[in-house]
Design an enzyme around this catalytic site. Sequence first.
Site, short mmCIF file in Angstrom:
data_model
loop_
_atom_site.label_atom_id
_atom_site.label_comp_id
_atom_site.label_asym_id
_atom_site.label_seq_id
_atom_site.Cartn_x
_atom_site.Cartn_y
_atom_site.Cartn_z
CB ALA A 42 -1.02 -0.11 1.03
CG ASN A 184 17.60 -2.72 3.84
OD1 ASN A 184 17.83 -3.91 3.89
ND2 ASN A 184 16.43 -2.30 4.68
CB ALA A 249 7.21 4.08 4.69
CB ALA A 250 12.91 5.54 4.07
N GLY A 251 12.11 3.08 2.47
CA GLY A 251 12.37 2.10 1.06
C GLY A 251 11.31 2.10 0.26
CG ASP A 252 7.60 0.50 1.93
OD1 ASP A 252 8.18 -0.47 1.41
OD2 ASP A 252 6.82 0.68 2.91
#
Length: 298
Positions: A42, A184, A249-252
Site C-alpha cells: 500500500a 537495503n 517506509a523510506a524504502g517503500d
Amino acid sequence: MKKIVVVGSSNTDMVIKAERLAAPGETIIGGKFLMNAGGKGANQAVASARLGCPTVFVCRVGDDIFGRQALQQFALEGINTDYVIVDAENPSGVALINVDAKGENCITVASGTNAYLSIEDIENAWSIFEQNDILLIQLETPIKTVEYTIQKAYESGVKVILNPAPAAQLSSSVFPFIHIITPNETEAELLTRIKVTDFASAQKAGQVFTELGVQNILITLGAKGVYLKSADFEGIVETPQVVAIDTTAAGDCFSGALAVAIHEEKTLVEAAKFACKAASIAVTRMGAQASMPSRAEM
C-alpha cells in the site's frame, strides 16, 4: 494509459514515537501515538499515485474497520482498487511501530489477510497485468505467491521491480525474472551473504546479484546514497542530506518513486536520483503513507 501494477500488503500502522527504543523487558513511559495507513504494498502504491502515475493495487484487506478505512484511503489517492479483495474470514494486517528520537524504528507485523494473498488471486487479476508493463512487488505476502507473480509477469513481458522486504530467502530460479531489485543493506546481506557497509561491499553484493541473473541492482545505503549496478553504470548515486524524523517506509517511497521514473522512461541513474529525492522528503515526516511526497513537492 499504461499503469503501474503493485502487488503486496496493506496494514494499519500503530506508531509510538519516544526518545529511544525499549530494551527487552523494559517499559518506556511517554511518547506520541499515531495511527497511520501502512503496509509495504500500500505504501508503494500511494507513493506511485501521489507522484502522478496511474496505479493499480492487488491485495487483500479484512472486512473490518481497518480494511474499510484502507479502501477509502486508496480511493482518495486515486488508486484503482478493482482487484483489492475483501476477505470476510481474516482480519486486516496490523503493524506495531516504535520510533526513537533519531528516526530509527523497530516493527512487528501481524499479517492478517496479507498472509492469504494466493496464486488464485493473482490469476483472477491477470488481465490487469497483461494491459500494463511494470510490476512492483515486495515480500510481505506469501513467498510462493510472490515468486509465481514475478515469473508470470516476466513471461508476459512485464518489467518486474522487486523490493525484497522484509528480508526473506528466495528461490534462485526467480532472480533472472527480475528487472530491478531494490534491497537495503540488511536485505542485500541475507540474499547474497555479503555484509554491506560501503561501496566496496555493495559492489561485491552487486556482483552476486548479477551472477544470480538480476538485470539491474540498486542497494539503498541510507544517507550514503544508493549503489547502482546496470549494464551502463556502476557507482553511488548520492541522496539529498536531510534531518530524518522517521525512516518508516523510506524504502517503500524509494521503490514507488523508482517505478514511476522507469514508467516515465527515465534512465536508471535519473530514476535513482528521482527516487532518492522522494525518499529524502519522506524521512522528514512521521508516518508511512502520510509521509509520501506529491509530484508538486518534488
